[in-house]
Design a protein around this motif. Structure first.
Motif, PDB file in Angstrom:
ATOM      1  N   GLN A  49      -8.844  19.496  95.518  1.00 46.70           N
ATOM      2  CA  GLN A  49      -9.588  18.960  94.385  1.00 46.70           C
ATOM      3  C   GLN A  49      -8.667  18.452  93.280  1.00 46.70           C
ATOM      4  O   GLN A  49      -9.100  17.723  92.401  1.00 46.70           O
ATOM      5  CB  GLN A  49     -10.537  20.035  93.831  1.00 46.70           C
ATOM      6  N   PHE A  89     -17.443  23.564  98.747  1.00 51.34           N
ATOM      7  CA  PHE A  89     -17.650  22.209  98.257  1.00 51.34           C
ATOM      8  C   PHE A  89     -18.660  22.254  97.113  1.00 51.34           C
ATOM      9  O   PHE A  89     -19.686  22.918  97.223  1.00 51.34           O
ATOM     10  CB  PHE A  89     -18.212  21.300  99.367  1.00 51.34           C
ATOM     11  N   THR A  91     -21.649  20.731  95.397  1.00 53.68           N
ATOM     12  CA  THR A  91     -22.706  19.825  95.832  1.00 53.68           C
ATOM     13  C   THR A  91     -23.918  19.981  94.937  1.00 53.68           C
ATOM     14  O   THR A  91     -24.243  21.096  94.502  1.00 53.68           O
ATOM     15  CB  THR A  91     -23.091  20.085  97.306  1.00 53.68           C
ATOM     16  N   ARG A 262     -19.234  15.671 106.436  1.00 53.15           N
ATOM     17  CA  ARG A 262     -18.423  15.539 105.224  1.00 53.15           C
ATOM     18  C   ARG A 262     -16.956  15.280 105.574  1.00 53.15           C
ATOM     19  O   ARG A 262     -16.258  14.543 104.861  1.00 53.15           O
ATOM     20  CB  ARG A 262     -18.569  16.780 104.345  1.00 53.15           C
ATOM     21  N   SER A 266     -14.964  12.140 104.287  1.00 56.09           N
ATOM     22  CA  SER A 266     -13.715  12.297 103.554  1.00 56.09           C
ATOM     23  C   SER A 266     -12.657  11.314 104.035  1.00 56.09           C
ATOM     24  O   SER A 266     -11.784  10.902 103.266  1.00 56.09           O
ATOM     25  CB  SER A 266     -13.203  13.738 103.714  1.00 56.09           C
ATOM     26  N   GLU A 410     -19.384  12.923  99.157  1.00 55.56           N
ATOM     27  CA  GLU A 410     -17.980  13.001  99.594  1.00 55.56           C
ATOM     28  C   GLU A 410     -17.221  11.716  99.328  1.00 55.56           C
ATOM     29  O   GLU A 410     -16.006  11.752  99.072  1.00 55.56           O
ATOM     30  CB  GLU A 410     -17.922  13.347 101.088  1.00 55.56           C
ATOM     31  N   GLU A 413     -15.231  11.827  96.198  1.00 56.66           N
ATOM     32  CA  GLU A 413     -14.141  12.790  96.099  1.00 56.66           C
ATOM     33  C   GLU A 413     -12.819  12.148  96.526  1.00 56.66           C
ATOM     34  O   GLU A 413     -12.784  11.042  97.052  1.00 56.66           O
ATOM     35  CB  GLU A 413     -14.430  14.009  96.994  1.00 56.66           C
TER      36      GLU A 413
END
Length: 450
Positions: A49, A89, A91, A262, A266, A410, A413
């Motif tokens: 992250q 995660f 969400t 996900r 990603s 996702e 991110e």
């Protein structure tokens, strides 16, 4: 807090940096902005992250101010990350707690009782409720999907057909690589009805030609799916059960197939590839295919007139009784509760419903396990003359919306943030080159005619 954190991230640096370089923050400054302890900052790094860089002189780490500010905006509240070692995660789609679950903060069972599948899908995608919304399959994608499905062997299952339909629909969509929210939603609204319409009507051979149902594109997705599950004509009570099941199963937090979706997102895989990843995991007997086991068990209970010998056979063979228990819910699965209530209004479901209660009561003599959604789907499929894989088909079509919702999250991110490290257990290098293994040539097969 968000605006202050953003402002601070843009003005407080670690010092000693190149003026032309993006501003860097110390660990202490980053922790203060996030409202966490310094060690928690490194937990964010381990989960992908945040990214870090060693500060000049190698003492401590620095963090990109803009990246920290973005994380502050995403979190929106000051709280530490979970215990180190857990894969977590953030969400905003589904919350599961206290034997209930919620879509964007709204009780999912209430949503499913009041609104159809397409409306619930739009809610989890956008946070907007659009009463009466219908999804339409693009002609090119549908033609490609049907042609590909028709080429499969006759014994192919519905999940086989869904997987190739996704691939064919992707190939027919030149805009599939548009990962903007609107682009992804446009693909999703076309893909889901394409999957349904690519499945053959029960009793018909799969063909590339038309096999539309009454009502066509204006019909609900549940009505379009019904003849692909059973020969029995649709009545309103049974259709209500199917539509509600689709809505209830739309998402369930980070289930195995959703995690796979996900991971694909990603890597910035397009939404069709995301759905393909989810379908691959869903086919496992411990996930989407579990309803088929419950269907076969319930069919046997109905046929034999009692759950006792059937439950005994499962226990004797060392098998768990299908359709019972859930790793998240301590009581009855809330999805099952809703579906059992609706099945009470389906006259032909009476025997299967009674059989399901018998299974629960019989098993409860040994261990108090509650019914889960697989048993409720089995009641529907057994009562309405569907095949054992019907529940898996419902699950796959429904969960496609959830995979898309998680892909939308996702895509915002940092890419490829899910990169765990393997713990190598093989022989330590350096090892010598392996010696080739010489095997004798296989003997020719004997001619059956001789």
């Amino acid at each position: 807090m968000t605006h202050e954190a953003t402002r601070g991230a843009g003005t407080e640096g670690s010092g000693g940096e190149d003026p032309g370089e993006a501003r860097r923050l110390t660990t202490r400054e980053t922790a203060e902005l996030l409202g966490v302890k310094p060690e928690t900052v490194y937990a964010y790094v381990s989960r992908g992250q945040l990214s870090s860089r060693r500060s000049p002189g190698g003492r401590g780490s620095t963090f990109d101010a803009a990246e920290v500010a973005a994380l502050v905006r995403r979190t929106g509240r000051r709280e530490p990350v979970p215990v180190a070692g857990e894969l977590v995660f953030r969400t905003g789609i589904t919350l599961i707690e206290h034997d209930a679950y919620y879509f964007r903060g709204v009780d999912a069972t209430e949503l499913a009782r009041e609104y159809g599948y397409e409306e619930v899908a739009e809610w989890i995608w956008t946070g907007e409720l659009r009463p009466g919304v219908r999804f339409t399959a693009p002609a090119e994608s549908l033609a490609a999907a049907r042609q590909t499905v028709a080429a499969l062997p006759a014994h192919s299952g519905s999940t086989d057909r869904l997987r190739v339909a996704v691939a064919a629909a992707a190939a027919a969509d030149p805009l599939r690589f548009d990962l903007s929210p609107q682009g992804v939603l446009s693909s999703a609204r076309g893909l889901i009805p394409t999957l349904v319409a690519a499945l053959p009507v029960v009793g018909e051979q799969p063909t590339a030609g038309s096999h539309d149902v009454a009502g066509g594109a204006s019909a609900s997705l549940a009505r379009q799916l019904w003849p692909r599950l059973t020969r029995q004509p649709a009545d309103e009570a049974s259709l209500a059960v199917l539509d509600t099941a689709l809505a209830l199963l739309t998402d369930h937090d980070l289930a195995a197939s959703t995690l796979a979706a996900r991971v694909a997102a990603s890597a910035h895989a397009h939404p069709y590839a995301v759905v393909s990843a989810g379908l691959g995991v869903l086919e496992g007997p411990l996930h989407g295919a579990a309803s088929g086991l419950a269907h076969r068990m319930l069919s046997e209970v109905v046929e034999r007139g009692s759950a006792s010998p059937v439950v005994a056979d499962h226990l004797r063979a060392g098998r768990r009784v299908p359709g019972l228990g859930h790793r998240i819910y301590t009581g009855e699965d809330p999805r099952a509760q809703v579906l059992f209530g609706l099945l009470e209004d389906v006259p032909q479901a009476a025997r299967a419903l009674a059989a399901s209660r018998d299974v629960v009561a019989t098993t409860a003599r040994h261990t108090p396990l509650h019914a889960n959604v697989d048993l409720a789907l089995a009641v529907l499929s057994v009562a309405c003359g569907m095949s054992a894989e019907a529940g898996e088909t419902v699950f796959a079509v429904s969960r496609t919306a959830g995979w898309i919702a998680h892909a939308l999250e996702e895509y915002t991110e940092r890419p490829l943030r899910m990169r765990p490290s393997g713990q190598y257990t093989g022989p330590r290098p350096p090892q010598p080159l392996p010696a080739p293994v010489l095997r004798p040539a296989p003997l020719p097969r004997a001619d059956p005619a001789n």
